[in-house]
Design an enzyme around this catalytic site. Structure first.
Site, PDB file in Angstrom:
ATOM      1  N   ARG A 160     -25.804 -18.600  15.226  1.00 22.28           N
ATOM      2  CA  ARG A 160     -25.206 -19.020  16.491  1.00 22.28           C
ATOM      3  C   ARG A 160     -25.662 -20.413  16.928  1.00 22.28           C
ATOM      4  O   ARG A 160     -25.820 -20.686  18.096  1.00 22.28           O
ATOM      5  CB  ARG A 160     -25.515 -18.019  17.610  1.00 22.28           C
ATOM      6  CG  ARG A 160     -24.930 -16.663  17.405  1.00 22.28           C
ATOM      7  CD  ARG A 160     -23.462 -16.630  17.793  1.00 22.28           C
ATOM      8  NE  ARG A 160     -22.841 -15.432  17.240  1.00 22.28           N
ATOM      9  CZ  ARG A 160     -22.609 -14.334  17.918  1.00 22.28           C
ATOM     10  NH1 ARG A 160     -22.905 -14.276  19.171  1.00 22.28           N
ATOM     11  NH2 ARG A 160     -22.045 -13.316  17.349  1.00 22.28           N
ATOM     12  N   SER A 170     -21.361 -11.412  24.454  1.00 26.24           N
ATOM     13  CA  SER A 170     -22.699 -10.809  24.518  1.00 26.24           C
ATOM     14  C   SER A 170     -23.631 -11.707  25.317  1.00 26.24           C
ATOM     15  O   SER A 170     -23.700 -12.912  25.058  1.00 26.24           O
ATOM     16  CB  SER A 170     -23.275 -10.634  23.119  1.00 26.24           C
ATOM     17  OG  SER A 170     -22.444  -9.788  22.367  1.00 26.24           O
ATOM     18  N   GLU A 218     -27.852 -15.341  24.708  1.00 28.00           N
ATOM     19  CA  GLU A 218     -26.833 -15.773  23.754  1.00 28.00           C
ATOM     20  C   GLU A 218     -25.819 -16.680  24.475  1.00 28.00           C
ATOM     21  O   GLU A 218     -25.266 -17.607  23.891  1.00 28.00           O
ATOM     22  CB  GLU A 218     -26.121 -14.551  23.178  1.00 28.00           C
ATOM     23  CG  GLU A 218     -25.089 -14.909  22.169  1.00 28.00           C
ATOM     24  CD  GLU A 218     -25.094 -13.990  20.962  1.00 28.00           C
ATOM     25  OE1 GLU A 218     -25.917 -13.068  20.861  1.00 28.00           O
ATOM     26  OE2 GLU A 218     -24.264 -14.229  20.106  1.00 28.00           O
TER      27      GLU A 218
HETATM   28  C1  FAD Z   1     -14.799 -11.183  25.558  1.00 28.23           C
HETATM   29  C2  FAD Z   1     -15.620 -12.104  24.676  1.00 28.23           C
HETATM   30  C3  FAD Z   1     -15.972 -11.694  23.387  1.00 28.23           C
HETATM   31  C4  FAD Z   1     -16.724 -12.525  22.552  1.00 28.23           C
HETATM   32  N1  FAD Z   1     -17.036 -12.098  21.290  1.00 28.23           N
HETATM   33  C5  FAD Z   1     -17.695 -12.913  20.445  1.00 28.23           C
HETATM   34  C6  FAD Z   1     -17.977 -12.509  19.088  1.00 28.23           C
HETATM   35  O1  FAD Z   1     -17.629 -11.427  18.656  1.00 28.23           O
HETATM   36  N2  FAD Z   1     -18.635 -13.357  18.298  1.00 28.23           N
HETATM   37  C7  FAD Z   1     -19.033 -14.588  18.727  1.00 28.23           C
HETATM   38  O2  FAD Z   1     -19.601 -15.338  17.947  1.00 28.23           O
HETATM   39  N3  FAD Z   1     -18.801 -14.990  19.993  1.00 28.23           N
HETATM   40  C8  FAD Z   1     -18.140 -14.192  20.863  1.00 28.23           C
HETATM   41  N4  FAD Z   1     -17.889 -14.598  22.147  1.00 28.23           N
HETATM   42  C9  FAD Z   1     -18.450 -15.870  22.634  1.00 28.23           C
HETATM   43  C10 FAD Z   1     -17.544 -17.102  22.435  1.00 28.23           C
HETATM   44  O3  FAD Z   1     -16.168 -16.751  22.437  1.00 28.23           O
HETATM   45  C11 FAD Z   1     -17.877 -17.846  21.146  1.00 28.23           C
HETATM   46  O4  FAD Z   1     -19.222 -18.251  21.161  1.00 28.23           O
HETATM   47  C12 FAD Z   1     -16.960 -19.064  20.935  1.00 28.23           C
HETATM   48  O5  FAD Z   1     -17.175 -19.571  19.618  1.00 28.23           O
HETATM   49  C13 FAD Z   1     -17.215 -20.162  21.945  1.00 28.23           C
HETATM   50  O6  FAD Z   1     -16.181 -21.111  21.814  1.00 28.23           O
HETATM   51  P1  FAD Z   1     -15.694 -21.991  23.052  1.00 28.23           P
HETATM   52  O7  FAD Z   1     -14.579 -22.846  22.587  1.00 28.23           O
HETATM   53  O8  FAD Z   1     -15.405 -21.140  24.229  1.00 28.23           O
HETATM   54  O9  FAD Z   1     -16.996 -22.871  23.315  1.00 28.23           O
HETATM   55  P2  FAD Z   1     -17.731 -23.171  24.721  1.00 28.23           P
HETATM   56  O10 FAD Z   1     -18.186 -21.894  25.320  1.00 28.23           O
HETATM   57  O11 FAD Z   1     -16.887 -24.059  25.555  1.00 28.23           O
HETATM   58  O12 FAD Z   1     -18.984 -23.996  24.198  1.00 28.23           O
HETATM   59  C14 FAD Z   1     -19.995 -23.336  23.483  1.00 28.23           C
HETATM   60  C15 FAD Z   1     -20.842 -24.382  22.714  1.00 28.23           C
HETATM   61  O13 FAD Z   1     -20.030 -24.994  21.709  1.00 28.23           O
HETATM   62  C16 FAD Z   1     -20.057 -26.399  21.879  1.00 28.23           C
HETATM   63  N5  FAD Z   1     -18.728 -26.912  21.522  1.00 28.23           N
HETATM   64  C17 FAD Z   1     -17.527 -26.427  21.926  1.00 28.23           C
HETATM   65  N6  FAD Z   1     -16.528 -27.141  21.368  1.00 28.23           N
HETATM   66  C18 FAD Z   1     -17.120 -28.109  20.621  1.00 28.23           C
HETATM   67  C19 FAD Z   1     -16.633 -29.175  19.812  1.00 28.23           C
HETATM   68  N7  FAD Z   1     -15.324 -29.403  19.652  1.00 28.23           N
HETATM   69  N8  FAD Z   1     -17.536 -29.989  19.204  1.00 28.23           N
HETATM   70  C20 FAD Z   1     -18.877 -29.784  19.347  1.00 28.23           C
HETATM   71  N9  FAD Z   1     -19.395 -28.799  20.098  1.00 28.23           N
HETATM   72  C21 FAD Z   1     -18.522 -27.959  20.722  1.00 28.23           C
HETATM   73  C22 FAD Z   1     -20.409 -26.629  23.333  1.00 28.23           C
HETATM   74  O14 FAD Z   1     -21.024 -27.899  23.522  1.00 28.23           O
HETATM   75  C23 FAD Z   1     -21.380 -25.511  23.566  1.00 28.23           C
HETATM   76  O15 FAD Z   1     -22.633 -25.892  23.035  1.00 28.23           O
HETATM   77  C24 FAD Z   1     -17.149 -13.791  23.009  1.00 28.23           C
HETATM   78  C25 FAD Z   1     -16.781 -14.206  24.311  1.00 28.23           C
HETATM   79  C26 FAD Z   1     -16.036 -13.380  25.125  1.00 28.23           C
HETATM   80  C27 FAD Z   1     -15.614 -13.866  26.505  1.00 28.23           C
END
Ligand code: FAD
Length: 310
Positions: free
Chosen positions: A169, A218, A300
């Site tokens: 992660r 999570s 997380e």
């Molecule tokens: C209902 C639900 C279920 C979920 N289930 C899972 C699961 O099963 N497995 C899992 O791994 N996660 C899960 N997540 C968490 C989340 O969806 C993931 O971590 C996802 O990858 C985050 O992506 P995001 O675009 O929302 O990033 P953000 O939340 O906007 O950012 C998260 C991080 O990524 C960085 N980031 C985002 N975009 C970029 C980019 N283009 N370049 C560089 N850095 C970047 C940000 O700076 C930050 O550090 C879940 C979330 C929810 C709400």
């Protein structure tokens, strides 16, 4: 060196942009500036010219974030329409970083490429590349041979898996470096079977997690290691949800924040929560689990930005 508002851009720069609407938990104060670049060249030009002292934070769709109530200083970059392309060639999928994981999974499946594990992760693929997202025993690290990124100093670089430095992660990407495109590979599969598997996964999620509520996935890592891997050493007793249950904190509230009744390791905005409510609830949970079991739960969900001013 120019300030953000002095740089010629093709996209959009919004000062004092409230971030709460851009996060899944619907909390967070303003960014000093929100920059939505039109395309990769616009992003690289902006970063090259931007005063090196201005902090840069990249956000995806905010599904893994608590943005604190005082907001984020400097420039928040959010990729949009110009970063939404997807191409499939053989087993190789190349997706713009703003593309939702679910869309990547669906498009790949239609072309007979199995990236089904991405179907139920609500983020954008740029965030998945950075964070090594995963579930159902598959993780982005296993399927991302390379990514294209805009470093904080400007320009565009291709990063291989080693440079992305995947660890659980977290990847070693420097702060402020924006992933613009991700290359993924997956095994071949029958499109109908892949579609059926994704439907099953969605149903399973809906049955076990509060997918209709405002959450960020999570809240804490499983102390045993990877979340939801099903590995032999991923013992039940060291699941974060079990520790939270045993501490009697399923459904526990703090202000508008609540540990979900449906899945005790999911924290939800039950109505009117602030970033502080959510973070304080998480800290209460950590304290109680530590008192009861001597185990320190690790967040997380990422917490970013400043607390509300006094
Ligand atoms: C209902 C639900 C279920 C979920 N289930 C899972 C699961 O099963 N497995 C899992 O791994 N996660 C899960 N997540 C968490 C989340 O969806 C993931 O971590 C996802 O990858 C985050 O992506 P995001 O675009 O929302 O990033 P953000 O939340 O906007 O950012 C998260 C991080 O990524 C960085 N980031 C985002 N975009 C970029 C980019 N283009 N370049 C560089 N850095 C970047 C940000 O700076 C930050 O550090 C879940 C979330 C929810 C709400």
């Amino acid at each position: 060196m120019p300030r953000p508002e002095e740089i010629q851009i093709k996209g959009r720069l919004t000062p004092q942009r409230d971030l709460s609407a851009l996060t899944w938990l619907r909390v967070g104060g303003p960014a000093d500036y929100l920059f939505q670049p039109a395309d990769t060249a616009d992003l690289a030009d902006f970063l090259r010219q931007l005063d090196a002292d201005v902090p840069v934070f990249v956000m995806g769709v905010g599904s893994n974030l608590i943005v604190r109530d005082g907001g984020i200083r400097g420039v928040v970059i959010r990729l949009g329409r110009g970063f939404n392309g997807i191409e499939v060639a053989g087993q190789v999928v190349t997706a713009g970083a703003a593309m939702l994981d679910a869309h990547v999974a669906k498009r790949a499946a239609e072309a007979g490429v199995d990236l089904t594990f991405l179907r139920t992760i609500p983020g954008a693929i740029g965030g998945a590349g950075r964070l090594k997202a995963g579930c159902y025993r598959s993780y982005t690290a296993g399927v991302v041979p390379s990514a294209t990124a805009g470093p904080r100093s400007g320009g565009i670089e291709t990063l291989g898996a080693t440079e992305l430095g995947f660890a659980y992660r977290h990847s070693d990407l420097p702060e402020g470096c924006v992933i613009t495109e991700v290359t993924l590979t997956g095994p071949a599969g029958d499109p109908d079977e892949l579609a059926a598997r994704m439907a099953d996964q969605l149903a399973k999620r809906d049955a076990t997690q509060p997918t209709k509520e405002r959450s960020a996935g999570s809240t804490f890592r499983n102390p045993a290691g990877f979340s939801s891997t099903g590995r032999a050493d991923d013992v039940h007793d060291l699941k974060a949800w079990k520790l939270i249950d045993d501490a009697g904190l399923r459904g526990h509230r703090h202000g508008g924040a609540k540990m979900s009744e449906k899945h005790s390791n999911f924290m939800i905005n039950a109505g009117g929560a602030t970033g502080a409510d959510l973070e304080e609830l998480g800290e209460e949970v950590r304290k109680k689990v530590f008192q009861d079991r001597g185990i320190e739960l690790e967040w997380e969900i990422m917490r970013v930005g400043d607390p509300a001013p006094e």
